[in-house]
Design a protein around this motif. Structure first.
Motif, PDB file in Angstrom:
ATOM      1  N   LEU A 127      72.378  -0.254  32.114  1.00  0.00           N
ATOM      2  CA  LEU A 127      71.816  -0.858  32.597  1.00  0.00           C
ATOM      3  C   LEU A 127      70.561  -0.785  31.431  1.00  0.00           C
ATOM      4  N   GLY A 128      70.494   1.199  30.664  1.00  0.00           N
ATOM      5  CA  GLY A 128      69.741   1.490  29.605  1.00  0.00           C
ATOM      6  C   GLY A 128      70.281   2.930  29.120  1.00  0.00           C
ATOM      7  N   ILE A 129      69.405   2.925  28.691  1.00  0.00           N
ATOM      8  CA  ILE A 129      69.632   4.463  28.233  1.00  0.00           C
ATOM      9  C   ILE A 129      68.222   4.694  26.987  1.00  0.00           C
ATOM     10  N   ASN A 130      67.625   6.773  27.794  1.00  0.00           N
ATOM     11  CA  ASN A 130      66.566   7.267  27.503  1.00  0.00           C
ATOM     12  C   ASN A 130      66.958   8.142  27.004  1.00  0.00           C
ATOM     13  N   LEU A 131      66.210   8.200  25.572  1.00  0.00           N
ATOM     14  CA  LEU A 131      66.307  10.075  24.130  1.00  0.00           C
ATOM     15  C   LEU A 131      65.457  10.699  24.649  1.00  0.00           C
ATOM     16  N   LEU A 132      65.944  11.836  24.852  1.00  0.00           N
ATOM     17  CA  LEU A 132      64.510  12.641  25.293  1.00  0.00           C
ATOM     18  C   LEU A 132      64.959  13.764  24.421  1.00  0.00           C
ATOM     19  N   ASN A 133      64.169  14.431  23.975  1.00  0.00           N
ATOM     20  CA  ASN A 133      63.931  16.075  22.786  1.00  0.00           C
ATOM     21  C   ASN A 133      62.522  16.626  23.726  1.00  0.00           C
ATOM     22  N   ASN A 134      63.079  18.129  23.711  1.00  0.00           N
ATOM     23  CA  ASN A 134      62.149  19.077  24.520  1.00  0.00           C
ATOM     24  C   ASN A 134      62.184  20.645  23.486  1.00  0.00           C
ATOM     25  N   ASN A 135      60.799  20.718  23.243  1.00  0.00           N
ATOM     26  CA  ASN A 135      60.434  21.305  21.753  1.00  0.00           C
ATOM     27  C   ASN A 135      59.391  22.588  23.221  1.00  0.00           C
ATOM     28  N   GLU A 136      59.781  23.750  22.764  1.00  0.00           N
ATOM     29  CA  GLU A 136      58.964  24.898  23.403  1.00  0.00           C
ATOM     30  C   GLU A 136      59.064  24.762  25.132  1.00  0.00           C
ATOM     31  N   PRO A 137      58.572  26.174  25.439  1.00  0.00           N
ATOM     32  CA  PRO A 137      59.008  26.421  27.068  1.00  0.00           C
ATOM     33  C   PRO A 137      58.075  25.706  27.817  1.00  0.00           C
ATOM     34  N   VAL A 138      56.909  24.484  27.097  1.00  0.00           N
ATOM     35  CA  VAL A 138      55.704  24.052  28.200  1.00  0.00           C
ATOM     36  C   VAL A 138      56.397  22.563  28.060  1.00  0.00           C
ATOM     37  N   ALA A 139      57.485  22.350  26.899  1.00  0.00           N
ATOM     38  CA  ALA A 139      57.979  20.822  27.171  1.00  0.00           C
ATOM     39  C   ALA A 139      59.358  21.119  27.719  1.00  0.00           C
ATOM     40  N   GLU A 140      59.598  22.372  28.344  1.00  0.00           N
ATOM     41  CA  GLU A 140      60.625  22.685  29.329  1.00  0.00           C
ATOM     42  C   GLU A 140      62.575  22.618  28.013  1.00  0.00           C
ATOM     43  N   GLN A 141      61.688  23.167  27.200  1.00  0.00           N
ATOM     44  CA  GLN A 141      63.083  23.187  26.427  1.00  0.00           C
ATOM     45  C   GLN A 141      63.478  24.882  26.663  1.00  0.00           C
ATOM     46  N   SER A 142      65.028  24.686  26.981  1.00  0.00           N
ATOM     47  CA  SER A 142      66.007  25.670  27.914  1.00  0.00           C
ATOM     48  C   SER A 142      66.771  26.796  27.069  1.00  0.00           C
ATOM     49  N   VAL A 143      67.213  25.614  25.888  1.00  0.00           N
ATOM     50  CA  VAL A 143      68.163  26.168  25.025  1.00  0.00           C
ATOM     51  C   VAL A 143      66.957  25.966  23.929  1.00  0.00           C
TER      52      VAL A 143
END
Length: 189
Positions: A127-143
């Motif tokens: 029905l739709g799509i989310n685009l998500l990019n996390n940067n740094e640990p506080v933003a939940e970047q894990s790789v």
């Protein structure tokens, strides 16, 4: 195949087996609101190309379910499959996050996003799509290799729940103009 490992009090997450098998860099696991998070020391955030799980996927050292590949970009299914078709899109050039990404690398990466998103739409009719990019640990970047999540949406209860708290009442029009000006003054042309 079950790729997750039971860490007792920790939430079961597909990346935990990679952590346990030392395919990821050293991390400390902790939970908040029943979600797995990664707490990284500053030194551990400086992941070198040879230690990067995504670089190992690109090189074929770790298997993946490849969705797309060309000379600049690689896309593959996220092993967590938050929703069916959940895809990660990464530059082949190792870059830690959006802050450290050269503009040309970003241009190459983001120009492929609509192509891959449309392929997901055509294959699964979300029905739709989310685009998500996390940067740094506080933003939940894990790789620590730049990546964009394409998360198809199928309706309430599909597995993905963004949580936005609006602060509309906290900012006057003048406050918003001041915030915009402070950001604009830092843009380097």
């Amino acid at each position: 195949m079950n790729r997750s490992t039971n860490y007792g009090k920790f939430f079961r997450h597909p990346l935990t087996s990679l952590i346990q098998n030392s395919l990821l860099y050293p991390v400390q696991l902790y939970t908040i609101d029943k979600r797995l998070h990664f707490k990284l020391d500053r030194e551990e955030q400086k992941m070198a190309h040879e230690d990067c799980i995504f670089c190992k996927i690109i090189d074929g050292d770790i298997p993946s379910a490849k969705v797309y590949e060309d000379d600049k970009v690689y896309a593959f299914l996220d092993i967590s499959q938050v929703t069916k078709g959940h895809t990660l899109v990464i530059p082949k050039e190792h870059t830690k996050n959006i802050y450290e990404t050269p503009p040309e690398t970003a241009k190459e990466l983001f120009s492929r996003i609509p192509v891959i998103a449309n392929a997901i739409r055509d294959a699964y009719q979300p029905l739709g799509i989310n685009l998500l990019n996390n940067n740094e640990p506080v933003a939940e970047q894990s790789v620590f290799h730049l990546h964009v999540h394409l998360i198809p949406r199928y309706g309430d209860g599909d597995g993905y729940t963004p949580n936005w708290i609006t602060h509309t009442e906290d900012y006057t029009s003048d406050d918003l103009q001041a915030v915009a000006k402070a950001i604009n003054e830092q843009i380097k042309h």
